[in-house]
Design an enzyme around this catalytic site. Structure first.
Site, PDB file in Angstrom:
ATOM      1  CG  ASP A 103      -6.720   0.405   0.503  1.00  0.00           C
ATOM      2  OD1 ASP A 103      -5.696   0.506   1.210  1.00  0.00           O
ATOM      3  OD2 ASP A 103      -7.831   0.849   0.842  1.00  0.00           O
TER       4      ASP A 103
ATOM      5  CG  HIS B 199       0.082   6.073  -0.638  1.00  0.00           C
ATOM      6  ND1 HIS B 199      -1.089   6.631  -1.110  1.00  0.00           N
ATOM      7  CD2 HIS B 199      -0.221   5.534   0.575  1.00  0.00           C
ATOM      8  CE1 HIS B 199      -2.054   6.454  -0.226  1.00  0.00           C
ATOM      9  NE2 HIS B 199      -1.555   5.779   0.807  1.00  0.00           N
TER      10      HIS B 199
ATOM     11  CD  GLU C 119      -4.955   6.511   1.892  1.00  0.00           C
ATOM     12  OE1 GLU C 119      -4.632   5.326   2.112  1.00  0.00           O
ATOM     13  OE2 GLU C 119      -4.168   7.465   2.044  1.00  0.00           O
TER      14      GLU C 119
ATOM     15  CG  HIS D 282      -1.671   1.221   1.498  1.00  0.00           C
ATOM     16  ND1 HIS D 282      -3.018   1.344   1.202  1.00  0.00           N
ATOM     17  CD2 HIS D 282      -1.297   2.412   2.034  1.00  0.00           C
ATOM     18  CE1 HIS D 282      -3.423   2.563   1.548  1.00  0.00           C
ATOM     19  NE2 HIS D 282      -2.401   3.221   2.053  1.00  0.00           N
ATOM     20  CD  GLU D 283       1.819   3.635   3.668  1.00  0.00           C
ATOM     21  OE1 GLU D 283       2.027   4.692   3.029  1.00  0.00           O
ATOM     22  OE2 GLU D 283       0.835   3.501   4.420  1.00  0.00           O
TER      23      GLU D 283
END
Length: 200
Positions: free
Chosen positions: A104, A44, A100, A40-41
């Site tokens: 995800d 980003h 987000e 997830h990070e």
């Protein structure tokens, strides 16, 4: 967190405990929890805001025109999909949760791909009646479960870029759809009423 200007990802050591990481759990659980958080990070860096920063942390458009346009087209599909979800009768704001939701989806896809690459994945035996794929998605869901009032849920719809629990299960359904997996996955069953658009 991911910091675009510094081009860095930080994980506090304290996150390495249940439900995010359990040294006694099997790979499917840890990949579905901490593995997806790491992914997830990483994702980003390529979400609707992170993609506007280059490798040095400078805001600049480093994408080709064609790639940028195609990216925005695919993002719009995700925005529209998120808009179709409702929380207590109110629509989710796809634009607000876009970054987000991208992270995800990216995180889950990266973690699931890594899990499938592990030796013995195809022959994984059920644990407590759940196969590896089911345990992977259950671990993701368990990380984000919460007790929240209706009033607070509705308030966060207008404030929080992190979607409600149910919108956070949206990437599970997309991954299952993309890869033609069985609808035996817990999140596929709960989201099967939604029309899923192939954005790959």
């Amino acid at each position: 967190y991911y910091h675009p200007s510094l081009n860095e990802i930080v994980f506090p050591a304290a996150i390495l405990q249940p439900p995010f990481f359990n040294p006694n759990a099997d790979d499917a659980v840890n990949y579905g929890a901490m593995g997806a958080v790491v992914g997830h990070e990483m994702s980003h860096g390529f979400d609707d805001k992170g993609r506007k920063f280059n490798a040095d942390g400078n805001m600049m458009d480093w994408w080709t025109t064609g790639d940028g346009e195609e990216y925005e087209r695919r993002v719009e599909v995700m925005v529209e999909q998120a808009n179709s979800f409702q929380v207590h009768g109110q629509s989710v704001q796809g634009k607000l949760t876009c970054g987000e939701n991208i992270a995800d989806l990216g995180g889950l896809r990266l973690a699931y791909r890594a899990l499938k690459a592990q030796p013995g994945f195809a022959d994984g035996k059920p644990i407590d009646g759940f196969g590896p794929t089911q345990r992977f998605f259950l671990a993701w869901a368990q990380c984000w479960r919460q007790i929240i009032t209706k009033e607070r849920s509705l308030q966060l719809l207008t404030l929080d870029p992190h979607g409600n629990f149910f919108i956070m299960m949206f990437p599970c359904a997309l991954i299952l759809r993309f890869n033609s997996y069985s609808t035996s996955s817990p999140c596929a069953l709960s989201l099967s009423q939604h029309t899923l658009t192939h954005i790959q």
